[in-house]
Motif scaffolding. Structure first.
Motif, mmCIF file in Angstrom:
data_model
loop_
_atom_site.group_PDB
_atom_site.id
_atom_site.type_symbol
_atom_site.label_atom_id
_atom_site.label_comp_id
_atom_site.label_asym_id
_atom_site.label_seq_id
_atom_site.Cartn_x
_atom_site.Cartn_y
_atom_site.Cartn_z
ATOM 1 N N MET A 144 0.826 -1.205 0.000
ATOM 2 C CA MET A 144 0.000 0.000 0.000
ATOM 3 C C MET A 144 0.862 1.258 0.000
ATOM 4 N N CYS A 145 0.621 2.099 -0.974
ATOM 5 C CA CYS A 145 1.287 3.399 -1.069
ATOM 6 C C CYS A 145 0.250 4.447 -0.680
ATOM 7 N N THR A 146 0.289 4.889 0.557
ATOM 8 C CA THR A 146 -0.809 5.667 1.122
ATOM 9 C C THR A 146 -0.418 7.105 1.425
ATOM 10 N N TYR A 147 -1.297 8.003 1.029
ATOM 11 C CA TYR A 147 -1.202 9.408 1.404
ATOM 12 C C TYR A 147 -2.412 9.715 2.292
ATOM 13 N N LEU A 148 -2.181 10.001 3.567
ATOM 14 C CA LEU A 148 -3.288 10.195 4.506
ATOM 15 C C LEU A 148 -4.076 11.475 4.234
ATOM 16 N N GLY A 149 -3.399 12.494 3.718
ATOM 17 C CA GLY A 149 -4.097 13.740 3.413
ATOM 18 C C GLY A 149 -4.790 14.330 4.628
ATOM 19 N N ILE A 150 -5.972 14.864 4.404
ATOM 20 C CA ILE A 150 -6.700 15.562 5.472
ATOM 21 C C ILE A 150 -7.215 14.596 6.540
ATOM 22 N N SER A 151 -7.267 13.285 6.208
ATOM 23 C CA SER A 151 -7.751 12.316 7.203
ATOM 24 C C SER A 151 -6.874 12.289 8.443
ATOM 25 N N SER A 152 -5.589 12.669 8.286
ATOM 26 C CA SER A 152 -4.672 12.672 9.426
ATOM 27 C C SER A 152 -4.963 13.819 10.388
ATOM 28 N N HIS A 153 -5.870 14.708 10.013
ATOM 29 C CA HIS A 153 -6.220 15.845 10.868
ATOM 30 C C HIS A 153 -7.606 15.676 11.498
ATOM 31 N N LEU A 154 -8.100 14.455 11.526
ATOM 32 C CA LEU A 154 -9.361 14.187 12.218
ATOM 33 C C LEU A 154 -9.226 14.620 13.673
ATOM 34 N N SER A 155 -10.173 15.418 14.138
ATOM 35 C CA SER A 155 -10.063 15.981 15.483
ATOM 36 C C SER A 155 -11.391 15.886 16.221
ATOM 37 N N ILE A 156 -11.367 16.316 17.477
ATOM 38 C CA ILE A 156 -12.577 16.325 18.297
ATOM 39 C C ILE A 156 -13.692 17.118 17.622
ATOM 40 N N ASN A 157 -13.327 18.200 16.943
ATOM 41 C CA ASN A 157 -14.322 19.060 16.302
ATOM 42 C C ASN A 157 -15.062 18.369 15.162
ATOM 43 N N ASP A 158 -14.504 17.268 14.666
ATOM 44 C CA ASP A 158 -15.130 16.532 13.571
ATOM 45 C C ASP A 158 -16.054 15.422 14.061
ATOM 46 N N ILE A 159 -16.133 15.240 15.361
ATOM 47 C CA ILE A 159 -16.880 14.109 15.920
ATOM 48 C C ILE A 159 -18.125 14.599 16.647
ATOM 49 N N SER A 160 -19.265 14.121 16.208
ATOM 50 C CA SER A 160 -20.528 14.430 16.881
ATOM 51 C C SER A 160 -20.757 13.416 18.003
ATOM 52 N N LYS A 161 -20.956 13.918 19.199
ATOM 53 C CA LYS A 161 -21.217 13.033 20.344
ATOM 54 C C LYS A 161 -22.426 12.141 20.072
ATOM 55 N N GLU A 205 -9.251 2.660 14.815
ATOM 56 C CA GLU A 205 -8.227 2.182 13.894
ATOM 57 C C GLU A 205 -6.839 2.618 14.352
ATOM 58 N N GLY A 206 -5.937 1.646 14.511
ATOM 59 C CA GLY A 206 -4.589 1.946 14.982
ATOM 60 C C GLY A 206 -3.821 2.916 14.111
ATOM 61 N N TYR A 207 -4.102 2.906 12.799
ATOM 62 C CA TYR A 207 -3.405 3.805 11.874
ATOM 63 C C TYR A 207 -3.519 5.270 12.285
ATOM 64 N N LEU A 208 -4.614 5.633 12.931
ATOM 65 C CA LEU A 208 -4.849 7.045 13.241
ATOM 66 C C LEU A 208 -3.872 7.604 14.267
ATOM 67 N N TRP A 209 -3.095 6.737 14.905
ATOM 68 C CA TRP A 209 -2.097 7.230 15.852
ATOM 69 C C TRP A 209 -0.865 7.780 15.150
ATOM 70 N N ASP A 210 -0.754 7.548 13.855
ATOM 71 C CA ASP A 210 0.463 7.941 13.158
ATOM 72 C C ASP A 210 0.644 9.442 12.995
ATOM 73 N N LYS A 211 -0.448 10.170 12.849
ATOM 74 C CA LYS A 211 -0.326 11.614 12.622
ATOM 75 C C LYS A 211 -1.518 12.330 13.218
ATOM 76 N N ASN A 238 -4.096 14.770 15.496
ATOM 77 C CA ASN A 238 -4.538 14.934 16.889
ATOM 78 C C ASN A 238 -5.122 13.639 17.429
ATOM 79 N N SER A 239 -4.453 12.531 17.113
ATOM 80 C CA SER A 239 -5.043 11.218 17.374
ATOM 81 C C SER A 239 -5.310 10.947 18.847
ATOM 82 N N GLU A 240 -4.345 11.224 19.692
ATOM 83 C CA GLU A 240 -4.505 10.875 21.105
ATOM 84 C C GLU A 240 -5.676 11.629 21.734
#
Length: 256
Positions: free
Chosen positions: A67-84, A96-102, A104-106
C-alpha cells in the motif's frame, strides 16, 4: 474502518463512519461510496488545507499487497469533527490503529473513548499494521489495559504488541487485562481469548485468492456484527472468517 463498516452493512447491520475528507473529487467519491450502500457518514464537507487521502495498492501474483498511502486531510481528524450523538447512537465503536500515526489522534481517541465509556458503549480497536504497533506499542498497550473491550489483530501484530516469540505466549501475556483478544492467522484460521479460554476457528477454504486487500477489515466486520448481536464467540469468529474468504476472491476491499 470504512471497509469494515461496509462489511457490517453487507451483513444487514447498521453502521456509521467517522472520518475526514476535503471538498474535492476524491472526497465526493469517498462519501458517496459509503452513502450509496447505507453506511452513514455524517461529516459535513468543507474546504480543507489538504486534499482527501488516497491509497494506491499494488497486488503481486501471490495476492499479497503493498500500500502506497497518502493520509491527506484524514490525518487531521479531530474532536471538532466528531458528533457526540453519532457515538451515542451505536452499541460499539471501532477504532483504527493507523490514526495514531499523525494528527490529533490521542486527544481525539481519548474523547471518543470517554464518551463511549460514560455511556456503556463497547470499544473495539484494530492494530492495523505491525509497523504501526512497533511505533506506538506502549500507547496501544495502555489502551488495551485501560480502555478497550476488544482488541483485533493478526498473529504478527499481537506478537509484536506483547513482545513475545509466539502467539500462545503473547495472548497469555495480554490476557491478564481480561479483555476479548481476537487473532487472525491467515490460512491457519482465527482464535479468541475470552475469560482465559482459547476458542479456535478454522479458515474457510477458497479455490482462488485474487487480492488479500481488506481481508482483515472484513473479518472485523463479521466478528463485530455477530458480537453486537450477542452471538457466541465461536460464531463471531466463523462469520468473520466467512466474509473475509469472500472478499479475497475479488479485487478490492469491499463486497458492496
Amino acid at each position: 474502518v470504512a471497509n469494515s463498516m461496509a462489511g457490517v452493512v453487507n451483513l444487514k447491520g447498521n453502521a456509521s463512519f467517522i472520518g475526514k475528507v476535503n471538498l474535492d473529487k476524491f472526497g465526493d467519491l469517498y462519501k458517496k461510496s459509503l452513502e450509496d450502500i447505507n453506511v452513514k457518514f455524517p461529516y459535513i464537507k468543507k474546504k480543507e488545507t489538504l486534499p482527501t487521502g488516497a491509497s494506491i495498492i499494488l497486488i503481486t501474483p501471490d495476492s499479497e499487497r503493498t500500500m502506497c498511502t497518502y493520509l491527506g486531510i484524514s490525518s487531521h481528524l479531530s474532536i471538532n469533527d466528531i458528533s457526540k450523538n453519532t457515538i451515542l447512537d451505536h452499541e460499539l465503536i471501532f477504532l483504527e490503529g493507523y490514526l495514531w500515526d499523525k494528527g490529533n489522534s490521542e486527544e481525539m481517541f481519548k474523547y471518543t473513548i470517554n464518551v463511549a465509556k460514560k455511556n456503556r458503549i463497547k470499544i473495539a480497536m484494530s492494530l492495523s499494521d505491525i509497523f504501526c504497533v512497533s511505533r506506538h506499542k506502549q500507547d496501544f498497550y495502555n489502551l488495551l489495559k485501560n480502555d478497550l473491550d476488544i482488541l483485533i489483530g493478526n498473529e504478527n501484530e499481537i506478537i509484536e504488541l506483547a513482545s513475545k516469540k509466539n502467539i500462545i505466549d503473547s495472548i497469555n501475556q495480554l490476557s491478564k487485562f481480561n479483555k476479548l483478544l481476537v487473532v487472525t492467522m491467515s490460512a491457519k484460521g482465527s482464535l479468541a481469548m475470552v475469560n482465559n479460554e482459547i476458542i479456535n476457528c478454522e479458515a474457510h477454504k477458497v479455490p482462488n485468492i485474487l487480492d488479500l486487500t481488506g481481508a482483515g477489515d472484513l473479518f472485523a466486520a463479521g466478528f463485530l456484527k455477530e458480537y453486537v448481536d450477542q452471538s457466541e464467540i465461536k460464531k463471531c469468529l466463523y462469520s468473520g472468517s466467512l466474509i473475509a474468504s469472500k472478499v479475497i476472491q475479488k479485487i478490492g476491499a469491499r463486497l458492496n
